[in-house]
Design a protein around this motif. Structure first.
Motif, mmCIF file in Angstrom:
data_model
loop_
_atom_site.group_PDB
_atom_site.id
_atom_site.type_symbol
_atom_site.label_atom_id
_atom_site.label_comp_id
_atom_site.label_asym_id
_atom_site.label_seq_id
_atom_site.Cartn_x
_atom_site.Cartn_y
_atom_site.Cartn_z
ATOM 1 N N GLY A 68 3.444 -4.487 -6.176
ATOM 2 C CA GLY A 68 2.512 -4.029 -5.353
ATOM 3 C C GLY A 68 0.981 -4.420 -5.470
ATOM 4 N N GLY A 69 0.807 -5.583 -6.286
ATOM 5 C CA GLY A 69 -0.429 -5.942 -6.856
ATOM 6 C C GLY A 69 -1.516 -6.129 -5.800
ATOM 7 N N ALA A 70 -1.157 -6.988 -4.825
ATOM 8 C CA ALA A 70 -1.904 -7.448 -3.849
ATOM 9 C C ALA A 70 -2.426 -6.261 -3.050
ATOM 10 C CB ALA A 70 -1.293 -8.549 -2.955
ATOM 11 N N ARG A 71 -1.942 -5.424 -2.474
ATOM 12 C CA ARG A 71 -2.115 -4.315 -2.014
ATOM 13 C C ARG A 71 -2.784 -3.222 -2.721
ATOM 14 N NH1 ARG A 71 2.309 -3.081 -0.628
ATOM 15 N NH2 ARG A 71 2.755 -0.989 -2.398
ATOM 16 N N ALA A 72 -2.443 -3.225 -3.862
ATOM 17 C CA ALA A 72 -3.114 -2.095 -4.734
ATOM 18 C C ALA A 72 -4.318 -2.696 -5.024
ATOM 19 C CB ALA A 72 -2.317 -2.030 -5.971
ATOM 20 N N LEU A 73 -4.632 -3.860 -5.401
ATOM 21 C CA LEU A 73 -6.187 -4.597 -5.507
ATOM 22 C C LEU A 73 -6.872 -4.410 -4.456
ATOM 23 C CD1 LEU A 73 -8.068 -5.990 -7.285
ATOM 24 C CD2 LEU A 73 -7.222 -8.217 -6.421
ATOM 25 N N LEU A 74 -6.643 -4.573 -3.016
ATOM 26 C CA LEU A 74 -7.297 -4.245 -2.040
ATOM 27 C C LEU A 74 -7.895 -2.732 -2.017
ATOM 28 C CD1 LEU A 74 -5.567 -6.458 0.629
ATOM 29 C CD2 LEU A 74 -7.729 -6.977 -0.299
ATOM 30 N N GLU A 75 -6.864 -1.984 -2.342
ATOM 31 C CA GLU A 75 -6.915 -0.319 -2.202
ATOM 32 C C GLU A 75 -8.093 0.117 -3.366
ATOM 33 O OE1 GLU A 75 -6.819 3.492 -0.822
ATOM 34 O OE2 GLU A 75 -6.237 1.611 0.080
ATOM 35 N N LEU A 76 -7.949 -0.690 -4.428
ATOM 36 C CA LEU A 76 -8.901 -0.511 -5.603
ATOM 37 C C LEU A 76 -10.459 -0.888 -5.304
ATOM 38 C CD1 LEU A 76 -9.094 0.557 -8.457
ATOM 39 C CD2 LEU A 76 -8.301 -1.612 -9.304
#
Length: 226
Positions: A110-118
């Motif tokens: 879930g890294g790409a989505r998580a980075l955007l959320e962060l």
């Protein structure tokens, strides 16, 4: 907290009912235990100044020190990055028990989505806490996800480390620390560091230097506790 940044939701893996029950009981005991801990802090001036100015910050801490540092920063209003793995779901429940919000994801899932959320959380003016060696190590190795997020959001990074005078240390990859009753815990902070670079790759190149500073901060906390 993990090295890369989606708010908890249907994509997270829920543990079995018996595990949820054990976690519910365990978090209650941990909250009681945490009330006996005695804290002191050193070097928080940089983060305090940023908060006073309304500037968002990425707090970087080692995975094995999540429990004492989460307990100390309860009510701080920061969002904590937690892995979407099943173990992460358990940790997320513990973090929420201390009154902190969670952001779900990691560099491995879930890294790409998580980075955007962060990045969105930081741009919204909130601090986030990340464990750059999570969710599975290597221990005390600084993955660059937190730096990329800080660079994209225009935020600074503040390292946080603790020295616990008495603790149980689990036989896990991160030597997870559980302070014993009435433990004395010294929390140390680095100055706020801007993450320079015109691209994510350039921002990530600072990971080695940030990792060295965060490892050295463990010694700073220990010296302040002496």
């Amino acid at each position: 907290m993990t090295g890369a940044a989606a708010r908890s939701g249907p994509t997270s893996v829920a543990p079995p009912a018996r595990v949820r029950l054990a976690v519910a009981l365990g978090t209650g005991l941990l909250r009681v235990l945490a009330r006996t801990w005695r804290f002191r802090e050193v070097g928080r001036e940089g983060w305090r100044a940023r908060r006073a100015a309304g500037l968002p910050t990425v707090l970087a801490l080692w995975h094995g020190q999540m429990l004492p540092l989460t307990a100390y920063h309860r009510g701080a209003g920061a969002a904590v990055l937690i892995s979407e793995h099943r173990d992460g779901e358990i940790i997320a429940r513990i973090v929420r028990a201390f009154g902190l919000e969670t952001v779900r994801g990691s560099s491995s899932r879930g890294g790409a989505r998580a980075l955007l959320e962060l990045v969105a959380t930081l741009r919204g003016g909130r601090d986030v806490a990340v464990t750059p060696d999570g969710p599975r190590g290597p221990r005390h190795e600084f993955a660059p996800g937190a730096l990329v997020a800080a660079n994209r959001a225009g935020a600074a990074v503040v390292g946080v480390a603790a020295h616990v005078d008495r603790a149980w240390r689990l036989r896990s990859w991160d030597a997870f620390e559980v302070p014993k009753p009435f433990a004395r815990i010294t929390v140390a902070y680095t100055p706020a560091r801007e993450v320079t670079g015109a691209s994510a790759r350039e921002a990530a190149e600072s990971a080695q230097a940030f990792g060295a500073e965060l490892r050295a901060l463990l010694d700073v906390a220990a010296a302040a506790a002496a």
